[in-house]
Motif scaffolding. Structure first.
Motif, PDB file in Angstrom:
ATOM      1  N   GLN A 117      -8.616  -4.758  -7.645  1.00  0.00           N
ATOM      2  CA  GLN A 117      -8.478  -5.232  -6.274  1.00  0.00           C
ATOM      3  C   GLN A 117      -7.037  -5.572  -5.935  1.00  0.00           C
ATOM      4  O   GLN A 117      -6.773  -6.347  -5.007  1.00  0.00           O
ATOM      5  CB  GLN A 117      -9.347  -6.481  -6.075  1.00  0.00           C
ATOM      6  CG  GLN A 117     -10.818  -6.242  -6.322  1.00  0.00           C
ATOM      7  CD  GLN A 117     -11.369  -5.173  -5.412  1.00  0.00           C
ATOM      8  OE1 GLN A 117     -11.150  -5.204  -4.203  1.00  0.00           O
ATOM      9  NE2 GLN A 117     -12.055  -4.205  -5.988  1.00  0.00           N
ATOM     10  N   SER A 118      -6.116  -5.009  -6.698  1.00  0.00           N
ATOM     11  CA  SER A 118      -4.723  -5.420  -6.538  1.00  0.00           C
ATOM     12  C   SER A 118      -4.226  -5.182  -5.112  1.00  0.00           C
ATOM     13  O   SER A 118      -3.455  -5.987  -4.578  1.00  0.00           O
ATOM     14  CB  SER A 118      -3.843  -4.675  -7.535  1.00  0.00           C
ATOM     15  OG  SER A 118      -4.075  -3.281  -7.417  1.00  0.00           O
ATOM     16  N   HIS A 119      -4.694  -4.103  -4.512  1.00  0.00           N
ATOM     17  CA  HIS A 119      -4.211  -3.795  -3.163  1.00  0.00           C
ATOM     18  C   HIS A 119      -4.514  -4.928  -2.196  1.00  0.00           C
ATOM     19  O   HIS A 119      -3.655  -5.424  -1.471  1.00  0.00           O
ATOM     20  CB  HIS A 119      -4.855  -2.479  -2.688  1.00  0.00           C
ATOM     21  CG  HIS A 119      -4.455  -2.095  -1.304  1.00  0.00           C
ATOM     22  ND1 HIS A 119      -3.252  -1.489  -1.013  1.00  0.00           N
ATOM     23  CD2 HIS A 119      -5.096  -2.257  -0.122  1.00  0.00           C
ATOM     24  CE1 HIS A 119      -3.178  -1.281   0.286  1.00  0.00           C
ATOM     25  NE2 HIS A 119      -4.279  -1.732   0.852  1.00  0.00           N
ATOM     26  N   GLU A 120      -5.804  -5.358  -2.209  1.00  0.00           N
ATOM     27  CA  GLU A 120      -6.213  -6.416  -1.275  1.00  0.00           C
ATOM     28  C   GLU A 120      -5.571  -7.744  -1.638  1.00  0.00           C
ATOM     29  O   GLU A 120      -5.163  -8.518  -0.763  1.00  0.00           O
ATOM     30  CB  GLU A 120      -7.738  -6.576  -1.282  1.00  0.00           C
ATOM     31  CG  GLU A 120      -8.480  -5.490  -0.517  1.00  0.00           C
ATOM     32  CD  GLU A 120      -8.545  -4.176  -1.293  1.00  0.00           C
ATOM     33  OE1 GLU A 120      -8.266  -4.211  -2.514  1.00  0.00           O
ATOM     34  OE2 GLU A 120      -8.879  -3.153  -0.680  1.00  0.00           O
ATOM     35  N   LEU A 121      -5.482  -8.013  -2.939  1.00  0.00           N
ATOM     36  CA  LEU A 121      -4.878  -9.281  -3.353  1.00  0.00           C
ATOM     37  C   LEU A 121      -3.415  -9.334  -2.939  1.00  0.00           C
ATOM     38  O   LEU A 121      -2.913 -10.357  -2.475  1.00  0.00           O
ATOM     39  CB  LEU A 121      -5.008  -9.450  -4.870  1.00  0.00           C
ATOM     40  CG  LEU A 121      -6.427  -9.747  -5.385  1.00  0.00           C
ATOM     41  CD1 LEU A 121      -6.497  -9.599  -6.904  1.00  0.00           C
ATOM     42  CD2 LEU A 121      -6.876 -11.145  -4.979  1.00  0.00           C
ATOM     43  N   LEU A 122      -2.727  -8.192  -3.089  1.00  0.00           N
ATOM     44  CA  LEU A 122      -1.322  -8.164  -2.709  1.00  0.00           C
ATOM     45  C   LEU A 122      -1.158  -8.308  -1.205  1.00  0.00           C
ATOM     46  O   LEU A 122      -0.228  -8.959  -0.725  1.00  0.00           O
ATOM     47  CB  LEU A 122      -0.675  -6.868  -3.189  1.00  0.00           C
ATOM     48  CG  LEU A 122      -0.286  -6.880  -4.658  1.00  0.00           C
ATOM     49  CD1 LEU A 122       0.218  -5.511  -5.085  1.00  0.00           C
ATOM     50  CD2 LEU A 122       0.792  -7.922  -4.901  1.00  0.00           C
ATOM     51  N   GLU A 123      -2.069  -7.687  -0.490  1.00  0.00           N
ATOM     52  CA  GLU A 123      -2.020  -7.804   0.968  1.00  0.00           C
ATOM     53  C   GLU A 123      -2.098  -9.268   1.355  1.00  0.00           C
ATOM     54  O   GLU A 123      -1.364  -9.743   2.226  1.00  0.00           O
ATOM     55  CB  GLU A 123      -3.202  -7.044   1.561  1.00  0.00           C
ATOM     56  CG  GLU A 123      -2.915  -6.384   2.885  1.00  0.00           C
ATOM     57  CD  GLU A 123      -4.164  -5.705   3.444  1.00  0.00           C
ATOM     58  OE1 GLU A 123      -4.642  -4.734   2.828  1.00  0.00           O
ATOM     59  OE2 GLU A 123      -4.642  -6.184   4.495  1.00  0.00           O
ATOM     60  N   ALA A 140       4.680 -16.649 -11.730  1.00  0.00           N
ATOM     61  CA  ALA A 140       4.098 -15.313 -11.631  1.00  0.00           C
ATOM     62  C   ALA A 140       5.181 -14.256 -11.742  1.00  0.00           C
ATOM     63  O   ALA A 140       5.022 -13.236 -12.433  1.00  0.00           O
ATOM     64  CB  ALA A 140       3.335 -15.175 -10.322  1.00  0.00           C
ATOM     65  N   LEU A 141       6.285 -14.489 -11.039  1.00  0.00           N
ATOM     66  CA  LEU A 141       7.382 -13.518 -11.102  1.00  0.00           C
ATOM     67  C   LEU A 141       7.884 -13.386 -12.533  1.00  0.00           C
ATOM     68  O   LEU A 141       8.159 -12.282 -13.012  1.00  0.00           O
ATOM     69  CB  LEU A 141       8.514 -13.957 -10.175  1.00  0.00           C
ATOM     70  CG  LEU A 141       8.220 -13.804  -8.673  1.00  0.00           C
ATOM     71  CD1 LEU A 141       9.322 -14.438  -7.835  1.00  0.00           C
ATOM     72  CD2 LEU A 141       8.078 -12.340  -8.298  1.00  0.00           C
ATOM     73  N   CYS A 174       4.004  -5.466  -6.991  1.00  0.00           N
ATOM     74  CA  CYS A 174       3.533  -6.855  -6.935  1.00  0.00           C
ATOM     75  C   CYS A 174       4.719  -7.806  -6.973  1.00  0.00           C
ATOM     76  O   CYS A 174       4.817  -8.743  -6.183  1.00  0.00           O
ATOM     77  CB  CYS A 174       2.597  -7.110  -8.122  1.00  0.00           C
ATOM     78  SG  CYS A 174       1.924  -8.765  -8.113  1.00  0.00           S
ATOM     79  N   PHE A 175       5.624  -7.511  -7.890  1.00  0.00           N
ATOM     80  CA  PHE A 175       6.805  -8.355  -8.029  1.00  0.00           C
ATOM     81  C   PHE A 175       7.546  -8.445  -6.702  1.00  0.00           C
ATOM     82  O   PHE A 175       7.913  -9.525  -6.249  1.00  0.00           O
ATOM     83  CB  PHE A 175       7.699  -7.750  -9.127  1.00  0.00           C
ATOM     84  CG  PHE A 175       8.929  -8.573  -9.385  1.00  0.00           C
ATOM     85  CD1 PHE A 175      10.094  -8.358  -8.651  1.00  0.00           C
ATOM     86  CD2 PHE A 175       8.937  -9.556 -10.361  1.00  0.00           C
ATOM     87  CE1 PHE A 175      11.230  -9.119  -8.883  1.00  0.00           C
ATOM     88  CE2 PHE A 175      10.061 -10.311 -10.602  1.00  0.00           C
ATOM     89  CZ  PHE A 175      11.219 -10.099  -9.874  1.00  0.00           C
TER      90      PHE A 175
END
Lengths: 200, 802
Positions: free
Chosen positions: B623-629, B705-706, B671-672
């Motif tokens: 779900q990375s796309h939605e989480l990143l959004e 996180a970074l 993501c970064f």
């Protein structure tokens, strides 16, 4: 069977501090369940009595909060009534039923029926398989008699000083906690006996 | 109603001092010594009772007073019996001597004495002896004494039965079974005398015996039941009432207790021809050959059938109509009970139950009677090949939709569901689809029923309906408001000028918004997870956010959501869980605007987002796309701080190759960059003065996180290090616009320095910030370094005495 019948305060009253709940009459029917349960074997009789009083207080507090929440949700504030308006007070009363889980505070699960007449609550604690329709009718009947015979809409203290009247009422309409299927004739007969007693 | 005077009475009773109390006791003893016991005695006894019962600590009475009180138990004056029993109940238990005294002097146990003995019983043996005594008095009928003297026996026995069924021996049971049969089936069918004592006057010019009547006034043509009336009643008619009143409980407890012994016999005898259903009262001759227990069952069956027939008559008094309803409930329950005991009775019973259902189902005022009928269908429907569809449609489909505001129906229906959950899941699979209907009870009166839903909700969580259920739970306050509007709309045809709920009521009646409200009020799941115009609905219901009913409902949702999520992880696959994460993200901003509600929901979401990702780390990559959004919107830092923090955290923690092999370098870089951009923005000095500062935790989480992401893709390390050193420089200059608290700033800077120094050694950084699984899931018992302390601790706790 009915486990107990209580009369207690249900809303903030000037005579009491906030949130405090006073039990004016309580009658627990049958043997003390602490005597027969495993976990309370070692209690002394005084401790058992204390435990029973605490259980009754727990029920009263639960009903207190149930009535408060119910009145808040419905937005209805109870109207002050004077002696003579008992029937109206009863009609206007809030009613409800709650579930007490096993162990909290009685050993088994119980259903608690309550009637909130202005600042007092009349509560019946019933065992699970009890006929709640019958219990509801009996509770209303008991409440009506209490209101009338003990002049509870007034500011007197008869409920405290004439508790034997409630005992007699219970011995006819709810003997030892047994709900009775009384048609109007049987009920009349019992109520005549009760009235005769109250007149003394 | 409760005045200061009453309160001070109670206080006085509690605080009475010992000397004054002793004086009172002595005065009372003197009064009780007198020949005549008048008003003063009664009043004093009453005051004594108040003093004793007002405190929870037991007081001790002088023994002479106790003896006097004991003697009052057998007084001919009822008031004295009542008062002495009440006082003694508040005392310490009766001694052996006192019990003997009662045995000898009170003779046949009267009601008040029995109550005292029950309440003070210390052991099962005590209870058994009370039972034995009462049953003896049943057997030996007294030649004199008041006719009412036996009526308390059955209630007392019933009371003992509740607590301790084994206090009654086989013989006792047999005796009672026989007596109950006599009273239930063979009570007089003529009216008793007019006197309230129930005595039957047998003067030489007595009138012709008048037969009993039915509730509608017609003369009764069959045996006596509780629904028969007369001018007066005979004793056995009273016992008929008492017997029926305890019948259900008696059948439930006593028959199940001794079922083991007699099953062999009953199999032979239950070859009753089911196809011949004769007139209710025709006493089959074979029944006399049945053992007492089975005979009682047969008579109970007949009694209930008669009651059902009698309930169809139009009673002349309103209280009797209410009684008829109660009798119907009881009759159906008893019939269900006897059919459970003896399955052959099902064939004789079901025509009657079916007819009753047909008669009552159109009338919703009989809803509470239909519940025991539903129980019968659930228990025996299969055997009798009954069509149960219409029952469930009524109970699950109609009742909650129309009668959601009846607290008694709600209680009984939810109890029915709770007690029969297993059977329902087996035989009524459509049960889980009715959750929108069932939740109406909760939406209307949350405090009263939330406890039931804590038990029921897990059964409603199924993969098929999970998403819709989540949406429904989140919108329960809206349902609450809608139900209020629905009721108001039917009660008030004209809108009140300047009244509450004016805007929302108008909206409710407006045809263009009809669809929204109808969706809320739907009975079954399956017509869509939620609606597109949900935010429109929320706007229309803005003013409902402070209605007490809505607020009470909102307060129960977090608990139910926890239960929902705890259940869903046990039944859902990853695909569904992924969908749920999306729902959480989506709904975090689409909620009815009740002040603390939104915050609470965010907290629940955060907690479970974490749990889900921990259980299934590959969800993050999935779900990375939605989480990143979600994480890329700086506004979310302020409006959804809790969720935002957790989203960033899971991205940092689980976006790695060790969690999911699909995680590419490009994904990590994207993501970064997303997180970096947000961090830059919220820590820029370009924010307006007086604007809200981002929570320090968000900043530290972003930084961590970074750093984690950089430790997995070393090209990114210089970028992070650059940012962190810039941060140090900026903060050395004093205060910064994005952090108002000095302590917080110090914490942020310290964290920044730690990360910066960690990243100077990329290998170390990787093993700390992206540890391999065997470190994060230790198996302590295998690790030789850790096992010893564990073993020692286990041994110590075993050898320690409790």
């Amino acid at each position: 069977m009915v486990r107990c019948f209580l009369i207690h305060t249900v809303c903030p009253i000037s005579a009491l501090s906030a949130g405090e709940c006073r039990v004016l009459y309580s009658r627990v029917f049958g043997p003390d369940e602490a005597v027969l349960s495993e976990e309370h074997r070692e209690l002394s009789p005084e401790e058992r009595r204390l435990l029973q009083k605490e259980k009754v207080a727990v029920v009263a507090r639960q009903v207190h909060s149930a009535v408060t929440l119910s009145r808040e949700a419905s937005g209805r504030q109870p109207v002050e009534m004077v002696p003579g308006e008992e029937a109206l007070a009863l009609q206007d009363a809030d009613s409800g039923v709650a579930r007490l889980r096993a162990g909290d505070p009685f050993d088994q699960e119980m259903s608690v029926l309550w009637l909130g007449v202005q600042s007092l609550g009349f509560t019946l604690v019933c065992e699970p398989h009890e006929n709640l329709l019958l219990a509801e009718g009996t509770l209303r009947n008991l409440t009506r008699h209490c209101l009338e015979h003990l002049h509870m809409l007034g500011s007197g203290s008869e409920v405290l000083l004439k508790s034997s009247r409630i005992d007699v009422l219970l011995s006819r309409l709810l003997p030892h906690g047994q709900l009775l299927f009384l048609n109007h004739r049987f009920a009349q007969s019992l109520e005549k006996e009760v009235a005769a007693y109250m007149a003394k | 109603m409760y005045s200061h005077a009453s309160e001070s009475l109670i206080k006085q009773a509690r605080e009475i001092q010992e000397p004054e109390l002793q004086k009172f006791y002595s005065r009372l003893v003197k009064l009780l010594q007198g020949k005549e016991l008048g008003h003063e005695t009664v009043d004093s006894l009453q005051r004594l009772h108040l003093i004793l019962s007002a405190t929870k600590y037991t007081r001790t009475l002088p023994s002479e007073l106790r003896t006097r009180l004991l003697s009052l138990l057998s007084s001919p004056v009822e008031q004295l019996q009542v008062l002495s029993s009440a006082v003694l109940r508040e005392m310490a238990p009766l001694s052996g001597e006192e019990l003997n005294y009662i045995q000898e002097n009170v003779g046949q146990l009267n009601s008040q004495t029995a109550a005292l003995l029950l309440s003070k019983a210390g052991t099962r043996a005590d209870l058994s002896s009370v039972c034995a005594q009462l049953l003896r008095s049943l057997d030996n009928r007294p030649s004199e004494g008041s006719a009412n003297s036996l009526m308390h026996v059955l209630p007392v026995l019933n009371s003992v039965l509740t607590h301790s069924p084994e206090c009654l021996t086989e013989d006792h049971m047999t005796l009672l079974n026989k007596k109950l049969v006599d009273w239930l089936r063979y009570a007089s069918i003529v009216q008793g005398g007019g006197a309230s004592s129930g005595r039957f006057f047998t003067g030489p010019r007595s009138r012709q015996p008048v037969p009993i009547a039915e509730l509608d006034g017609t003369v009764s043509g069959d045996f006596f039941t509780v629904l028969c009336v007369g001018q007066g009643f005979t004793e056995d008619q009273w016992m008929n009432v008492y017997s029926f009143s305890m019948l259900h409980h008696w059948l439930l407890t006593s028959h199940s207790a001794s079922n083991g012994n007699t099953t062999a016999e009953t199999d032979d005898r239950s070859e009753v021809d089911g196809s011949v259903v004769s007139m209710v009262s025709a006493t089959s001759s074979s029944s006399r050959l049945l053992p007492p227990k089975e005979r009682l069952r047969e008579k109970a069956f007949q009694y209930c059938q008669r009651l059902i027939e009698q309930s169809d008559r139009k009673a002349q008094k309103k209280t009797d109509t209410e009684l008829q309803k109660a009798c119907l409930v009881e009759a159906v329950c008893i019939l269900d009970c006897v059919c459970v005991e003896d399955a052959s009775l099902v064939f004789r019973t079901f025509p009657c139950i079916k007819a009753l259902f047909g008669r009552l189902s159109p009338d919703l005022s009989f809803a509470r009677v239909l519940l025991p009928i539903a129980q019968f269908y659930l228990n025996h429907g299969e055997m009798a090949a009954l069509d149960c569809e219409s029952v469930w449609k009524l109970v699950l489909g109609q009742f909650p939709a129309v009668l959601f505001n009846d607290p008694f129906l709600a209680h009984e229906l939810l109890r029915f569901l709770r007690l029969n959950l297993e059977k329902l899941q087996l035989r009524v699979p459509q049960y889980t689809h009715f959750f929108p209907n069932l939740l109406k009870f909760l939406a209307w009166d949350s405090p009263a029923v939330v406890d039931d839903f804590v038990d029921l909700l897990p059964s409603l969580v199924t993969p098929a309906t999970a998403v819709e259920l989540l949406h429904t739970l989140l919108d329960l306050p809206c349902l609450s408001a809608t139900l209020v509007l629905q009721l108001r709309s039917t009660c008030l045809p004209i809108s009140e000028p300047g009244g509450r709920g004016l805007l929302s009521l108008d909206a409710f009646r407006n045809p263009s918004f009809r669809g929204l409200f109808l969706f809320m009020l739907r009975a079954e799941a399956g017509s869509g997870d939620t609606i597109d115009r949900l935010s429109t609905l929320h706007d229309l219901l803005t003013e409902a956010a402070d209605w007490p009913r809505v607020v009470q409902c909102a307060q129960t949702i977090p608990v139910l959501l926890h239960i929902y999520f705890n259940t869903i992880v046990t039944v859902a696959d990853e695909k569904l869980l992924a969908h749920l994460i999306l729902v959480m993200l989506e709904r975090s901003c689409v909620l009815l605007n009740i002040p603390t509600y939104i915050k609470e929901i965010h907290r629940v979401f955060s907690c479970h987002l974490l749990r889900l990702c921990k259980l299934h780390p590959s969800l993050v990559v999935d779900q990375s796309h939605e989480l990143l959004e979600f994480a890329g919107i700086p506004g979310n830092v302020y409006s959804k701080e809790e969720i935002y923090t957790h989203v960033v955290w899971v991205l940092g923690e689980y976006l790695s190759v060790s969690c999911d092999s699909r995680c590419s370098v490009r994904l990590i870089t994207t993501c970064f960059e997303t997180l970096e951009a947000v961090l830059f923005e919220i820590t820029s000095s370009g924010s307006l003065p007086g604007a809200v500062c981002p929570a320090p935790r968000v900043i530290t989480t972003l930084m961590s996180a970074l750093a984690k992401l950089a430790s997995r893709s070393h090209d990114l390390i210089p970028r992070v290090s650059l940012f962190l050193s810039k941060l140090r420089t900026v903060t050395r200059g004093g205060s910064v616009p994005w952090c108002s608290d000095e302590e917080d700033l110090v914490a942020i800077v310290t964290r920044g320095e730690e990360l910066w120094s960690l990243l100077k050694a990329p290998g170390v950084a990787q093993s700390i910030l992206t540890p391999s699984p065997h470190i994060t899931t230790p198996q302590w018992h295998r690790d030789t370094n850790v096992a010893m302390p564990l073993q020692l601790r286990a041994l110590t706790s075993l050898t320690h005495s409790q």
